[in-house]
Design a protein around this motif. Sequence first.
Motif, PDB file in Angstrom:
ATOM      1  N   HIS A  41       0.812  -1.215   0.000  1.00 19.07           N
ATOM      2  CA  HIS A  41       0.000   0.000   0.000  1.00 19.07           C
ATOM      3  C   HIS A  41       0.850   1.271   0.000  1.00 19.07           C
ATOM      4  N   ASN A  42       2.054   1.204   0.567  1.00 18.56           N
ATOM      5  CA  ASN A  42       2.974   2.327   0.415  1.00 18.56           C
ATOM      6  C   ASN A  42       4.393   1.820   0.497  1.00 18.56           C
ATOM      7  N   LEU A  43       5.290   2.586  -0.103  1.00 17.94           N
ATOM      8  CA  LEU A  43       6.671   2.161  -0.264  1.00 17.94           C
ATOM      9  C   LEU A  43       7.576   3.376  -0.159  1.00 17.94           C
ATOM     10  N   SER A  44       8.707   3.202   0.515  1.00 17.33           N
ATOM     11  CA  SER A  44       9.720   4.252   0.583  1.00 17.33           C
ATOM     12  C   SER A  44      11.083   3.584   0.517  1.00 17.33           C
ATOM     13  N   GLU A  45      12.120   4.387   0.509  1.00 15.01           N
ATOM     14  CA  GLU A  45      13.473   3.830   0.516  1.00 15.01           C
ATOM     15  C   GLU A  45      13.711   3.019   1.780  1.00 15.01           C
ATOM     16  N   GLY A  46      13.075   3.404   2.862  1.00 12.38           N
ATOM     17  CA  GLY A  46      13.326   2.776   4.150  1.00 12.38           C
ATOM     18  C   GLY A  46      12.377   1.658   4.543  1.00 12.38           C
ATOM     19  N   GLY A  47      11.217   1.546   3.884  1.00 11.08           N
ATOM     20  CA  GLY A  47      10.288   0.505   4.295  1.00 11.08           C
ATOM     21  C   GLY A  47       9.036   0.458   3.453  1.00 11.08           C
ATOM     22  N   LEU A  48       8.063  -0.313   3.927  1.00 10.56           N
ATOM     23  CA  LEU A  48       6.819  -0.474   3.210  1.00 10.56           C
ATOM     24  C   LEU A  48       5.705  -0.848   4.175  1.00 10.56           C
ATOM     25  N   MET A  49       4.480  -0.667   3.714  1.00 11.70           N
ATOM     26  CA  MET A  49       3.323  -1.193   4.413  1.00 11.70           C
ATOM     27  C   MET A  49       2.605  -2.091   3.433  1.00 11.70           C
ATOM     28  N   PHE A  50       2.290  -3.314   3.889  1.00 14.70           N
ATOM     29  CA  PHE A  50       1.580  -4.232   3.017  1.00 14.70           C
ATOM     30  C   PHE A  50       0.427  -4.869   3.769  1.00 14.70           C
ATOM     31  N   GLU A  51      -0.475  -5.460   2.982  1.00 16.66           N
ATOM     32  CA  GLU A  51      -1.620  -6.170   3.529  1.00 16.66           C
ATOM     33  C   GLU A  51      -1.593  -7.589   2.999  1.00 16.66           C
ATOM     34  N   THR A  52      -1.863  -8.547   3.839  1.00 14.25           N
ATOM     35  CA  THR A  52      -1.971  -9.940   3.422  1.00 14.25           C
ATOM     36  C   THR A  52      -2.916 -10.660   4.368  1.00 14.25           C
ATOM     37  N   TRP A  53      -3.551 -11.698   3.879  1.00 19.36           N
ATOM     38  CA  TRP A  53      -4.526 -12.451   4.662  1.00 19.36           C
ATOM     39  C   TRP A  53      -3.989 -13.851   4.913  1.00 19.36           C
ATOM     40  N   ASP A  61       9.636 -10.172  13.032  1.00 21.46           N
ATOM     41  CA  ASP A  61       9.945 -11.173  12.011  1.00 21.46           C
ATOM     42  C   ASP A  61      10.627 -10.493  10.834  1.00 21.46           C
ATOM     43  N   ILE A  62      11.535 -11.207  10.196  1.00 22.40           N
ATOM     44  CA  ILE A  62      12.180 -10.734   8.971  1.00 22.40           C
ATOM     45  C   ILE A  62      11.530 -11.486   7.810  1.00 22.40           C
ATOM     46  N   ILE A  63      10.977 -10.735   6.858  1.00 21.58           N
ATOM     47  CA  ILE A  63      10.354 -11.344   5.694  1.00 21.58           C
ATOM     48  C   ILE A  63      11.135 -10.946   4.447  1.00 21.58           C
ATOM     49  N   ASP A  64      11.010 -11.747   3.412  1.00 24.43           N
ATOM     50  CA  ASP A  64      11.609 -11.434   2.115  1.00 24.43           C
ATOM     51  C   ASP A  64      10.490 -11.026   1.169  1.00 24.43           C
ATOM     52  N   VAL A  65      10.601  -9.829   0.604  1.00 31.35           N
ATOM     53  CA  VAL A  65       9.592  -9.296  -0.311  1.00 31.35           C
ATOM     54  C   VAL A  65      10.230  -9.154  -1.684  1.00 31.35           C
ATOM     55  N   ASN A  66       9.550  -9.661  -2.708  1.00 31.87           N
ATOM     56  CA  ASN A  66      10.055  -9.570  -4.075  1.00 31.87           C
ATOM     57  C   ASN A  66       9.457  -8.334  -4.738  1.00 31.87           C
ATOM     58  N   GLU A  76      12.048  -5.994   8.140  1.00 28.87           N
ATOM     59  CA  GLU A  76      11.656  -6.355   9.502  1.00 28.87           C
ATOM     60  C   GLU A  76      10.277  -5.775   9.795  1.00 28.87           C
ATOM     61  N   ILE A  77       9.387  -6.586  10.311  1.00 31.00           N
ATOM     62  CA  ILE A  77       8.046  -6.120  10.663  1.00 31.00           C
ATOM     63  C   ILE A  77       8.128  -5.310  11.959  1.00 31.00           C
ATOM     64  N   LEU A  78       7.671  -4.062  11.900  1.00 27.55           N
ATOM     65  CA  LEU A  78       7.695  -3.169  13.054  1.00 27.55           C
ATOM     66  C   LEU A  78       6.349  -3.110  13.769  1.00 27.55           C
ATOM     67  N   TRP A  79       5.272  -3.275  13.028  1.00 18.86           N
ATOM     68  CA  TRP A  79       3.942  -3.254  13.619  1.00 18.86           C
ATOM     69  C   TRP A  79       2.978  -4.037  12.743  1.00 18.86           C
ATOM     70  N   SER A  80       1.882  -4.454  13.335  1.00 17.03           N
ATOM     71  CA  SER A  80       0.819  -5.107  12.563  1.00 17.03           C
ATOM     72  C   SER A  80      -0.529  -4.677  13.117  1.00 17.03           C
ATOM     73  N   ARG A  81      -1.498  -4.565  12.205  1.00 15.25           N
ATOM     74  CA  ARG A  81      -2.841  -4.159  12.586  1.00 15.25           C
ATOM     75  C   ARG A  81      -3.810  -4.630  11.505  1.00 15.25           C
ATOM     76  N   ASN A  82      -4.744  -5.495  11.869  1.00 14.50           N
ATOM     77  CA  ASN A  82      -5.805  -5.933  10.949  1.00 14.50           C
ATOM     78  C   ASN A  82      -5.276  -6.387   9.588  1.00 14.50           C
ATOM     79  N   HIS A  83      -4.395  -7.312   9.533  1.00 14.64           N
ATOM     80  CA  HIS A  83      -3.841  -7.871   8.290  1.00 14.64           C
ATOM     81  C   HIS A  83      -2.887  -6.922   7.575  1.00 14.64           C
ATOM     82  N   CYS A  84      -2.585  -5.768   8.155  1.00 17.80           N
ATOM     83  CA  CYS A  84      -1.615  -4.826   7.574  1.00 17.80           C
ATOM     84  C   CYS A  84      -0.358  -4.844   8.418  1.00 17.80           C
ATOM     85  N   TYR A  85       0.788  -4.697   7.749  1.00 15.38           N
ATOM     86  CA  TYR A  85       2.084  -4.777   8.417  1.00 15.38           C
ATOM     87  C   TYR A  85       2.968  -3.622   7.959  1.00 15.38           C
TER      88      TYR A  85
END
Length: 165
Positions: A41-53, A61-66, A76-85
């Motif tokens: 949903h948003n992207l920057s040089e330093g991070g991103l916010m994504f949604e997944t179900w 957690d450390i995830i790999d995003v393509n 690295e996941i910093l926060w989560s709320r209602n399927h958004c990270y």
Amino acid sequence: MLVAKVHLKSKSQERRWNVRRPLNMDADASHNGAGYTVTIHNLSEGGLMFETWGADLDVNDIIDVNIEDYGTCAAEILWSRNHCYGCRFVEPLPKAVISAAVLKSPFLDTSEGIEESPVRLISALDEYEKPLAMANLSTGSLIILLLLGVAVWAFIYALFTLAVG
């Protein structure tokens, strides 16, 4: 006549170091061998916010995003709320990757319910840009500032010519 809508956020409201770019981009992600489809949903040089179900993901957690046309990057996941990270990249992304992702992503104008190309809506994507210092000055104030700047440069030039000549 040009009419613009400027969204300004104070430093206390916006603590991020990098400008976030709104997107609507699907990507593949993985964590501990499990694969997920995510919507960024948003992207920057330093991070991103994504949604997944249906993902079993936790803070830290450390995830790999393509990222399309770039490759896999760890976040690295910093926060989560209602399927958004919200995540921070382990290594920052180049600005060119962010620009390419924005240009490829459709932009949904929720006020009209119309999906548009981000090229035509680039000003809407810039709502998080650094605020213009002179955004609230009147035309008369800008002219006075311009004349003051010219006067300062003329004074500096006069001092320089006296010192050299």
